[in-house]
Design an enzyme around this catalytic site. Sequence first.
Site, short mmCIF file in Angstrom:
data_model
loop_
_atom_site.label_atom_id
_atom_site.label_comp_id
_atom_site.label_asym_id
_atom_site.label_seq_id
_atom_site.Cartn_x
_atom_site.Cartn_y
_atom_site.Cartn_z
N LYS A 279 -13.22 26.02 3.06
CA LYS A 279 -13.99 25.73 1.84
C LYS A 279 -13.06 25.22 0.74
O LYS A 279 -11.94 25.74 0.57
CB LYS A 279 -14.70 27.00 1.39
CG LYS A 279 -15.71 26.83 0.26
CD LYS A 279 -16.40 28.16 -0.04
CE LYS A 279 -17.48 28.03 -1.09
NZ LYS A 279 -18.17 29.31 -1.36
N SER B 53 -23.12 28.98 -1.39
CA SER B 53 -22.40 27.81 -1.80
C SER B 53 -21.47 27.22 -0.72
O SER B 53 -20.99 26.10 -0.88
CB SER B 53 -21.57 28.13 -3.05
OG SER B 53 -20.57 29.08 -2.74
N SER C 109 -22.57 33.69 -0.50
CA SER C 109 -22.25 32.30 -0.20
C SER C 109 -21.79 31.98 1.21
O SER C 109 -21.75 30.82 1.58
CB SER C 109 -21.22 31.76 -1.18
OG SER C 109 -21.88 31.31 -2.33
N1 GLN Z 1 -25.72 32.07 -5.22
C1 GLN Z 1 -24.86 32.99 -5.87
C2 GLN Z 1 -24.36 32.41 -7.17
O1 GLN Z 1 -24.59 31.29 -7.42
C3 GLN Z 1 -23.70 33.37 -4.97
C4 GLN Z 1 -22.66 32.32 -4.89
C5 GLN Z 1 -21.45 32.78 -4.10
O2 GLN Z 1 -21.52 33.73 -3.33
N2 GLN Z 1 -20.34 32.13 -4.36
O3 GLN Z 1 -23.75 33.08 -7.93
#
Ligand code: GLN
Length: 481
Positions: free
Chosen positions: A78, A153, A177
């Site tokens: 990532k 994400s 994410s």
């Molecule tokens: N969807 C969640 C957020 O936007 C989690 C994102 C993540 O785990 N990086 O905060």
Amino acid sequence: MMRQPTVHELLEAFRHGDTDPVENAHRVIENIARREGKINAYISLEDFDSVLEKAEDSRRRWMRGAARKLEGIIIGVKDNISTSFLPTTAGSRILDGYVPPFDATVVERLQKEGAIIIGKTNLDEFAMGSTGEFSAFGPTRNPWDEERVPGGSSSGSGACLAYGGCNAALGSDTGGSVRLPAAYTATVGLKPTYGLVSRYGLIPYGNSLEQISPMGLSSLDVALILQVMSGYDPLDATSLNVNPDVVPEGPADPESIRLCIPGSLVGMSDEPVKKSFYSLIDRLTGEGASVDTVEIEGVEKALPTYYTIAVAEAASNLARFEGTLYPSRGDYSGDYWRFISKSRGEGFGIEVKRRILMGVYVLSEGYRDEYYLAATKVRRIVRDELARITKKCFIATPASPVLPPKLGEALGDPLKLYAMDAYTVLANLSGLPALVVPSGFSSNLPTGVQFIGGKLTERSLLSLGMLVEELTGIRGAYAGG
Ligand code: GLN
């Protein structure tokens, strides 16, 4: 179902000479050439000749009996995890041109064991999002259905795994994410116990919540990757001083499995999600697992609590990006405030700006007690509740309350978008490990089941994941296209 080889299968085949790392690399590169243009899973890719050279080196090591633990395995990382050999953008324009001067600990550890990093995967900007659509480099599409999102994400990590553009991938999980992408792409994602994996080199979003997290085509693959990347790191002050063995011997004995289902929380899911979830639970009980329904105190407040804490930490973390150093966005010798407001205004996307505004608001004088402090108190209640419950059972929920949405569908309404994380944030608020494995398909779209375990129960969680894979037959799923 079309299959692709898992990491475990590849390592066995390399060992027996049935295939070799060069063949594997060719297959992965072909998949990338065929699908990447449409899917957009990678932000940057290594030069393929150099990937093939590394694969050739791995092949020789297998031949002379000098193979390391992940010799010749191809991994997508990532793009919020630092690499000194490829740019690291965090999905943001503000980091245009930034190449870190060092490697994240996890990257170093994987490479030391012979893994080949093929590229940096797409993500929502600074890992803020649930669908992958907030990347400055364009959305990633779901290889199972290109009109839909792959979850975020860690959108690119899930997508490249599903189409065969890597053998395993790294994501980060602040609130779900890696687990949402796993659920939406029929892959496996594990958010480890807080502190089990070094965060050194991870561009921070919500430090108290997140872990760099492995994704794979099976629970065993996730275990093999986690084994190499986890363990104490003096460079991360929150690193736990443990090095547990996380690789299960085999699938869990179903009779030994106790599950707790938070009934009303699961009730919020869309009908097809509920159906797929409960049919998996029925299969597990059919094999002898026991199931209880539980109510978790504070659980309905988990989501707003998570978002309050996450945005507060995000606002503080992102203060460092003002365009003078990381990297420089021009000459700042004139009006400094004007300069940083311009570079932040141009450099950050809409969702990141929204988070910064919310974060600054919940921390501001007069509102701090009402929001931020209140959230830390609820967090403690949720954490204690979950610690208590996971002493006696694994908490089971769907991974996401909805099926993978169509591109654009979830974007208009941030609250709807945030609601996608209703089940996953529990593990981040409490620091507990949580695994998502495929539970089935509903109208050709993947669904995932989540299990949350007690502190450092990764090994039993992963053996439960292996059991689920036996029951569903979903392992190494390949969105061939
Ligand atoms: N969807 C969640 C957020 O936007 C989690 C994102 C993540 O785990 N990086 O905060």
